[in-house]
Design a protein around this motif. Sequence first.
Motif, short mmCIF file in Angstrom:
data_model
loop_
_atom_site.label_atom_id
_atom_site.label_comp_id
_atom_site.label_asym_id
_atom_site.label_seq_id
_atom_site.Cartn_x
_atom_site.Cartn_y
_atom_site.Cartn_z
N ILE A 89 0.60 -1.58 -0.05
CA ILE A 89 0.07 -0.07 -0.26
C ILE A 89 0.93 1.63 -0.17
N LEU A 90 1.87 1.34 0.61
CA LEU A 90 2.62 2.45 1.22
C LEU A 90 3.68 2.67 0.12
N GLY A 91 4.03 2.17 0.01
CA GLY A 91 5.26 1.86 -1.72
C GLY A 91 6.80 2.27 -0.69
N ASP A 92 7.64 2.20 -1.63
CA ASP A 92 8.84 2.65 -1.81
C ASP A 92 9.35 3.66 -0.50
N ARG A 93 9.28 4.16 -0.19
CA ARG A 93 8.79 5.96 0.42
C ARG A 93 9.25 5.49 1.79
N TYR A 94 8.74 4.09 2.59
CA TYR A 94 8.77 4.00 3.81
C TYR A 94 9.52 2.50 4.04
N ASN A 95 9.99 2.58 4.84
CA ASN A 95 10.56 1.09 5.42
C ASN A 95 9.69 0.53 6.55
N VAL A 96 8.68 -0.81 6.38
CA VAL A 96 7.88 -1.50 7.15
C VAL A 96 8.86 -2.78 7.36
N ASP A 97 8.62 -3.24 9.29
CA ASP A 97 9.39 -3.85 9.64
C ASP A 97 8.91 -4.44 10.40
N ILE A 98 8.63 -5.71 10.90
CA ILE A 98 7.56 -6.63 11.89
C ILE A 98 8.25 -6.33 12.95
N VAL A 99 6.95 -6.18 14.38
CA VAL A 99 8.40 -5.93 15.37
C VAL A 99 8.28 -7.35 15.65
N PRO A 100 9.79 -7.61 16.57
CA PRO A 100 9.99 -9.08 16.67
C PRO A 100 9.25 -9.21 18.47
N ASN A 101 9.00 -10.73 18.64
CA ASN A 101 8.36 -11.68 19.18
C ASN A 101 9.13 -10.58 21.00
N LYS A 102 10.04 -10.45 21.27
CA LYS A 102 11.05 -9.86 22.63
C LYS A 102 9.98 -8.52 23.15
N ALA A 103 9.04 -8.02 22.11
CA ALA A 103 8.79 -6.77 22.52
C ALA A 103 7.73 -7.02 22.69
N LYS A 104 7.09 -8.01 22.77
CA LYS A 104 5.82 -8.60 23.61
C LYS A 104 4.26 -7.78 23.65
N ILE A 105 4.47 -7.28 21.88
CA ILE A 105 3.06 -6.53 22.04
C ILE A 105 2.08 -7.68 20.86
N SER A 106 1.13 -8.09 22.10
CA SER A 106 0.80 -8.70 21.13
C SER A 106 0.19 -8.50 19.75
N GLY A 107 -0.60 -10.00 19.26
CA GLY A 107 -0.79 -9.34 18.09
C GLY A 107 0.26 -9.76 17.02
N SER A 108 -0.01 -9.47 15.75
CA SER A 108 0.94 -9.18 14.72
C SER A 108 0.72 -7.43 14.19
N ALA A 109 2.62 -7.14 14.14
CA ALA A 109 2.46 -5.69 15.00
C ALA A 109 3.95 -5.56 13.09
N VAL A 110 3.60 -4.17 12.94
CA VAL A 110 5.04 -3.22 11.24
C VAL A 110 5.03 -2.17 12.60
N VAL A 111 6.89 -1.61 11.67
CA VAL A 111 7.11 -0.20 12.89
C VAL A 111 7.03 0.10 10.97
N VAL A 112 6.41 0.98 11.03
CA VAL A 112 6.49 1.73 9.45
C VAL A 112 7.49 3.41 9.82
N THR A 113 8.19 3.50 9.41
CA THR A 113 9.05 4.66 9.14
C THR A 113 9.65 5.03 7.60
N LYS A 114 8.96 6.49 7.33
CA LYS A 114 8.45 7.31 6.42
C LYS A 114 10.18 7.78 6.03
N LYS A 115 10.77 7.88 4.76
CA LYS A 115 11.86 7.49 4.46
C LYS A 115 12.17 9.57 4.37
#
Length: 173
Positions: free
Chosen positions: A147-173
């Motif tokens: 959806i966002l394209g290449d102007r953003y980095n999208v990274d999976i939040v690791p399990n060690k962060a203990k955030i429930s469910g599925s999660a990603v962090v989006v960083t705008k370049k």
Amino acid sequence: TAKKASKYLDDLGAKGKSLDFGAGLGINAKATKIDDTFEPFPKKGFKPTFNKPSEIPANTYGKIMSTNVINVLPPKVREDAILNIGKALKKDGKALIQTWDANAAKAGMKSKKAIPVKGEENAFTTSSGSYQKGFTNKELKQYVENILGDRYNVDIVPNKAKISGSAVVVTKK
């Protein structure tokens, strides 16, 4: 979840003005000292900063949280939400998007009153007509990247962060 998400973003160096995207009753925003809130369907007693996505200023936020929001949005509305989160981020800003995971959705679909949504894996409508979609981390990452394209980095939040469910962090370049 919101407190862990907020701390995780802080640990990643998110700085500047903050937004709770899909703030519900504003409880998470208050608990995490978020500056602004967006909620299109506010309940009595809560007045969000913004009711319409068009009111949210572009290129403004260094920290955006959206927890347990996009999993309740049907595909077109969900896509618009992701686009609006991306648009609201300032350069180097970070957004954490957290959803139901696929296993939670599968468990929900076992209910006799749940109706699977055709053409969308791990999605169903409940007996009250509400929508739910579960994501794997990999699926959420690919979905947001598409959806966002290449102007953003999208990274999976690791399990060690203990955030429930599925999660990603989006960083705008």
